[in-house]
Design a protein around this motif. Structure first.
Motif, PDB file in Angstrom:
ATOM      1  N   LEU A 126      57.618  13.091   3.826  1.00 57.57           N
ATOM      2  CA  LEU A 126      56.432  12.524   4.464  1.00 57.57           C
ATOM      3  C   LEU A 126      56.624  11.071   4.846  1.00 57.57           C
ATOM      4  O   LEU A 126      55.968  10.565   5.754  1.00 57.57           O
ATOM      5  CB  LEU A 126      55.212  12.667   3.542  1.00 57.57           C
ATOM      6  N   LEU A 181      56.209  13.030  -2.623  1.00 61.35           N
ATOM      7  CA  LEU A 181      55.898  13.033  -1.194  1.00 61.35           C
ATOM      8  C   LEU A 181      57.070  12.496  -0.375  1.00 61.35           C
ATOM      9  O   LEU A 181      57.338  12.975   0.738  1.00 61.35           O
ATOM     10  CB  LEU A 181      54.641  12.205  -0.942  1.00 61.35           C
ATOM     11  N   VAL A 214      54.474   5.908   2.345  1.00 62.09           N
ATOM     12  CA  VAL A 214      53.634   6.484   1.290  1.00 62.09           C
ATOM     13  C   VAL A 214      53.214   5.347   0.373  1.00 62.09           C
ATOM     14  O   VAL A 214      54.062   4.704  -0.254  1.00 62.09           O
ATOM     15  CB  VAL A 214      54.388   7.565   0.496  1.00 62.09           C
ATOM     16  N   GLN A 230      50.247   8.426   4.061  1.00 63.03           N
ATOM     17  CA  GLN A 230      49.744   9.151   2.893  1.00 63.03           C
ATOM     18  C   GLN A 230      49.573   8.158   1.745  1.00 63.03           C
ATOM     19  O   GLN A 230      50.385   7.248   1.571  1.00 63.03           O
ATOM     20  CB  GLN A 230      50.718  10.258   2.479  1.00 63.03           C
TER      21      GLN A 230
END
Length: 298
Positions: free
Chosen positions: A237, A232, A192, A221
């Protein structure tokens, strides 16, 4: 759109009755109804459901009311501060900062400056380093704290400290037995990246650390805010890298792990206008420099 349109909307939204709102605004009901309809047409969505003789906010209307009240409150504070400064009751000293420095020395600096001179109003603006440089040159702030070095003859930068980076992992993810992660191991995880924009920013610094190791991250992301990136990560993620001071932000759904890789640090960089001789600025800079051993940037 004008500010009066927001004021009309807020009054009607809070009263949910055009007649009462018109009375509070000291205007007739038909012109107010027209202004609200025009406001909805300009935005392009309906803000009210007409229910019998009354009104009810739509989902979009509830969102706009909440957001606009925050904006107008901030505007009122800015206007009041401007009046105090204009009456020579206060002088303004603006500080720009990236969110991650809030977990380091910045809160203590703010307390120091606010107690140093009752005639100085210390204001804070969250912005990345590129935005800080523009704000310094425009006179909107007087001092900035960021994470990247930029070459601009109008700006002087100094490294206040080099802060170790740590990996932020979902709380459910086990950590290695030796308690640290290598760059190679980190690069195998979905990543991320933040902030997504504008660039260049801390994100480019992180990417460059892995490139220097001959590694490429698999970015799944991007996020604009540190808190969003951590959210996140908590959702599973991917992982991200944060300055070590961010560990003071205790989250049950995120764990932090040291990184066993040379050079995985993030500098805290102080920026100011070149040639600015303000005594209050000098006091602020001197206090900051006492917190570390900075190096001047060319």
């Amino acid at each position: 759109m004008e500010l009066r349109h927001l004021r009309y909307f807020q009054t009607v939204a809070q009263e949910l009755n055009v007649t009462r709102a018109a009375s509070l605004l000291h205007m007739a009901q038909p012109p107010l109804s027209r202004q609200i309809r025009q406001f909805e047409e300009e935005i392009g969505v309906e803000l009210f459901d007409r229910v019998g003789r009354g009104l009810r906010l739509t989902e979009a209307g509830r969102f706009l009311l909440e957001q606009s009240l925050q904006l107008t409150q901030r505007l009122e504070e800015a206007i009041e501060g401007t009046r105090r400064i204009g009456r020579n009751e206060k002088r303004w000293f603006g500080i720009g900062f990236v969110p991650s420095v809030l977990y380091g020395f910045l809160p203590e600096l703010i307390r120091e400056l606010r107690g140093a001179d009752s005639q100085v109003e210390v204001g804070l603006s969250e912005m990345i380093t590129v935005q800080q440089v523009a704000a310094l040159k425009a006179g909107r702030i007087d001092l900035g704290f960021g994470r990247i070095a930029l070459n601009d003859p109008a700006i002087t930068q100094q490294v206040v400290m080099a802060e170790p980076l740590v990996a932020a992992l979902p709380a459910t993810q086990p950590v290695p037995r030796d308690g640290s992660l290598t760059a190679e191991t980190l690069a195998r995880h979905p990543f991320v990246l933040y902030p997504a924009r504008p660039r260049p920013s801390y994100a480019d610094h992180v990417l460059s650390l892995f490139r220097a190791q001959g590694l490429q991250l698999r970015v799944v992301q991007e996020a604009n805010e540190l808190q969003t990136a951590l959210g996140l990560v908590a959702a599973g993620l991917g992982i991200t890298l944060v300055p070590a001071s961010v560990q003071r932000l205790h989250r049950d759904d995120v764990r932090y792990c040291p990184i066993d890789a040379p050079g995985f640090v993030s500098p805290v960089i102080m920026s100011q206008r070149a040639g600015d001789t303000s005594p209050f600025l000098a006091r602020a800079v001197a206090w900051v420099l006492q917190q570390g051993q900075p190096d001047a940037l060319a």
